[in-house]
Each structure stands twice: as C-alpha cells, then as structure tokens.
Scaffold this active site. Sequence first.
Site, PDB file in Angstrom:
ATOM      1  N   TYR A 228      -6.808  12.500 -21.195  1.00 41.80           N
ATOM      2  CA  TYR A 228      -7.331  12.939 -22.644  1.00 41.80           C
ATOM      3  C   TYR A 228      -7.539  14.459 -22.749  1.00 41.80           C
ATOM      4  O   TYR A 228      -7.499  14.765 -24.030  1.00 41.80           O
ATOM      5  CB  TYR A 228      -8.939  12.328 -22.409  1.00 41.80           C
TER       6      TYR A 228
ATOM      7  N   GLN B 207      -9.320   3.299 -36.567  1.00 44.26           N
ATOM      8  CA  GLN B 207      -9.169   3.113 -34.989  1.00 44.26           C
ATOM      9  C   GLN B 207      -8.778   4.409 -34.041  1.00 44.26           C
ATOM     10  O   GLN B 207      -8.649   4.314 -33.112  1.00 44.26           O
ATOM     11  CB  GLN B 207      -8.094   2.066 -34.832  1.00 44.26           C
TER      12      GLN B 207
ATOM     13  N   VAL C 270      -8.686   7.975 -32.619  1.00 41.83           N
ATOM     14  CA  VAL C 270      -9.941   8.713 -32.246  1.00 41.83           C
ATOM     15  C   VAL C 270      -9.878  10.299 -32.612  1.00 41.83           C
ATOM     16  O   VAL C 270     -10.844  11.385 -32.082  1.00 41.83           O
ATOM     17  CB  VAL C 270      -9.973   8.785 -30.584  1.00 41.83           C
TER      18      VAL C 270
ATOM     19  N   HIS D  68     -13.144   2.999 -32.318  1.00 43.41           N
ATOM     20  CA  HIS D  68     -12.811   3.152 -30.927  1.00 43.41           C
ATOM     21  C   HIS D  68     -13.222   4.684 -30.403  1.00 43.41           C
ATOM     22  O   HIS D  68     -12.734   4.812 -29.187  1.00 43.41           O
ATOM     23  CB  HIS D  68     -11.039   3.186 -30.977  1.00 43.41           C
TER      24      HIS D  68
ATOM     25  N   CYS E  72     -22.547  10.420 -22.181  1.00 40.44           N
ATOM     26  CA  CYS E  72     -23.279  10.431 -20.947  1.00 40.44           C
ATOM     27  C   CYS E  72     -23.236   8.990 -20.431  1.00 40.44           C
ATOM     28  O   CYS E  72     -23.468   8.075 -21.368  1.00 40.44           O
ATOM     29  CB  CYS E  72     -24.864  10.889 -21.213  1.00 40.44           C
TER      30      CYS E  72
ATOM     31  N   CYS F  66     -23.801  16.393 -19.333  1.00 39.42           N
ATOM     32  CA  CYS F  66     -24.576  16.170 -20.392  1.00 39.42           C
ATOM     33  C   CYS F  66     -26.072  17.121 -20.135  1.00 39.42           C
ATOM     34  O   CYS F  66     -25.974  17.755 -19.112  1.00 39.42           O
ATOM     35  CB  CYS F  66     -25.226  14.616 -20.325  1.00 39.42           C
TER      36      CYS F  66
ATOM     37  N   THR G 191      -1.472   0.442 -39.338  1.00 40.57           N
ATOM     38  CA  THR G 191      -2.208  -0.357 -37.971  1.00 40.57           C
ATOM     39  C   THR G 191      -1.153  -1.488 -37.911  1.00 40.57           C
ATOM     40  O   THR G 191      -0.673  -2.309 -38.920  1.00 40.57           O
ATOM     41  CB  THR G 191      -3.438  -0.743 -38.388  1.00 40.57           C
ATOM     42  N   SER G 192      -0.917  -1.827 -36.580  1.00 38.19           N
ATOM     43  CA  SER G 192      -0.079  -3.068 -36.282  1.00 38.19           C
ATOM     44  C   SER G 192      -0.629  -4.464 -36.596  1.00 38.19           C
ATOM     45  O   SER G 192       0.061  -5.145 -36.821  1.00 38.19           O
ATOM     46  CB  SER G 192       0.260  -2.992 -34.710  1.00 38.19           C
TER      47      SER G 192
ATOM     48  N   ASN H  23       2.379   0.052 -44.725  1.00 38.20           N
ATOM     49  CA  ASN H  23       2.867   0.169 -43.216  1.00 38.20           C
ATOM     50  C   ASN H  23       4.357   0.555 -43.251  1.00 38.20           C
ATOM     51  O   ASN H  23       5.083   0.423 -44.287  1.00 38.20           O
ATOM     52  CB  ASN H  23       2.675  -1.237 -42.509  1.00 38.20           C
TER      53      ASN H  23
END
Length: 243
Positions: free
Chosen positions: A54, A91, A93, A109, A117, A136, A177-178, A202
Amino acid sequence: MYRNIVVLTGAGISAESGIKTFRDQNGLWEQHHIEDVATPEGYARDIDLVERFYNNRWTQLHSGDVQVNAAHVALAELEQQFSGNLLLITQNVDDLHERAGSKRLLHMHGELSKGRCPKSLQTFALREPFGPDNCCTCCIPAIRLRPHIVWFGEMPYGMDRIHDALDNCDLFIAIGTSGTVYPAAGFVDSANHHGAQTVEVNLQQPDRHSQFQYHFTGKAGDIVPKLVADILAGKTIGSESVA
C-alpha cells in the site's frame, strides 16, 4: 429532468489518470497473491509486506504524476450544478474525485490516504507511508495504523446509505467498473427494480447478460462530460441525449 441520481465509479475512471488497476487475470496484484495483501489474514501474517504494497500505491498517488481527468471534472460539475439529489459512490481508494471538487462522495472500499486504528476504528489522514511509527492518537498505548481499505471478507462502507439512494433514484450511472464484484454488481438490479434508468460507461462492449438499459462504449473522459452536459440541459438518456 432527473431528480435523484446515483453514480458508481470503478477502476476504469482512475486508469485514465494513470492509476494502476493492479489486479490481473491470474488474481495477482503487483505479483502478489490477493490473499497475501488484501485480506485481514494476510495482514496478520505479514504486516510489513502489506504495508509495502500500500505504500507503493500511496507513493504513486502523491507523486504528482497522477492528475484528475475530464470525467472526474465533469462529475464534480454535475454535483455543483444539479438541482436534485446526487450520490457519487466510488469503488476506488484514490482521492481523484476529491481533487476534482466532488463532495457528495462515498468511498465504499475505503481510502488510500487514510489509516485506521484497528481497535477504535477511528481514521487518520495519512501524510506519510505506513510504518511502525505511524500510530493512532486515540489509544493508550498508541496502536499501529492499518490501511483504511476494505479487504476481501470485510463489509464495504455506507451500504445502508447506498441502498437508500438506489431505492429512490431515477438515474443510475456506472462508469469504468467491471460489474462483476458484489455487492456493487447488484446495484443495477436494485435501480432497475425501482424504475430508474440505468446507464453503463465502459471501455469494453457490454456482456450479453448485462442488466443495464443503455451502454456507452469508450473512454470515460470522452463520454462522461457529454452525458453530464445532456443531464444539466434537461435531456434524458436514450432520447434527446447525444452522448
């Protein structure tokens, strides 16, 4: 004129801004098995691996190379000028919708730019990559933040709000989106059931089993601004619409 609009965006709209979609046909994200980097069990097994995964995404998002595109801008314009109710569900991030100016926004999502936290579930803006010192401020002793991401096996955020909006909308638009991953894959059925017009934008041609009433094939950055212009002009999709 439409009065209640729900828009769902997926990886396709962010891909046009240079965000990697990560997941390939073999179920791998950047050569990692999904269960290793996108499940609570994977996080428990190897926190450092998940954080590296990430952190790479976080770094790309904040590198300056990723910019909003015309579809993000058009959806923000729709929010600002539309006189009815609008809910933008993503969806994704990343924070590209926010950068474009969208505020009536729900990240189902989670968000890459936040940490959470694990104990209190309080979220914190992530101004630096994850690590053992990124903790945190809500607990004593402080707890190491985990990514504020909905992993496989976890419940997406805002589902009650989403279902209320779908039950009352007269237009549902899905962009990039799929339409294969639930619960989002079921949104079109809910909108159809309640009498809304349903529209898909799409790159791929629609599946023959698609439940959407209208389809626009091409880049979101090309199609969405035209759709928004039509909606704001009081046109309805499939009749006067020229998108």
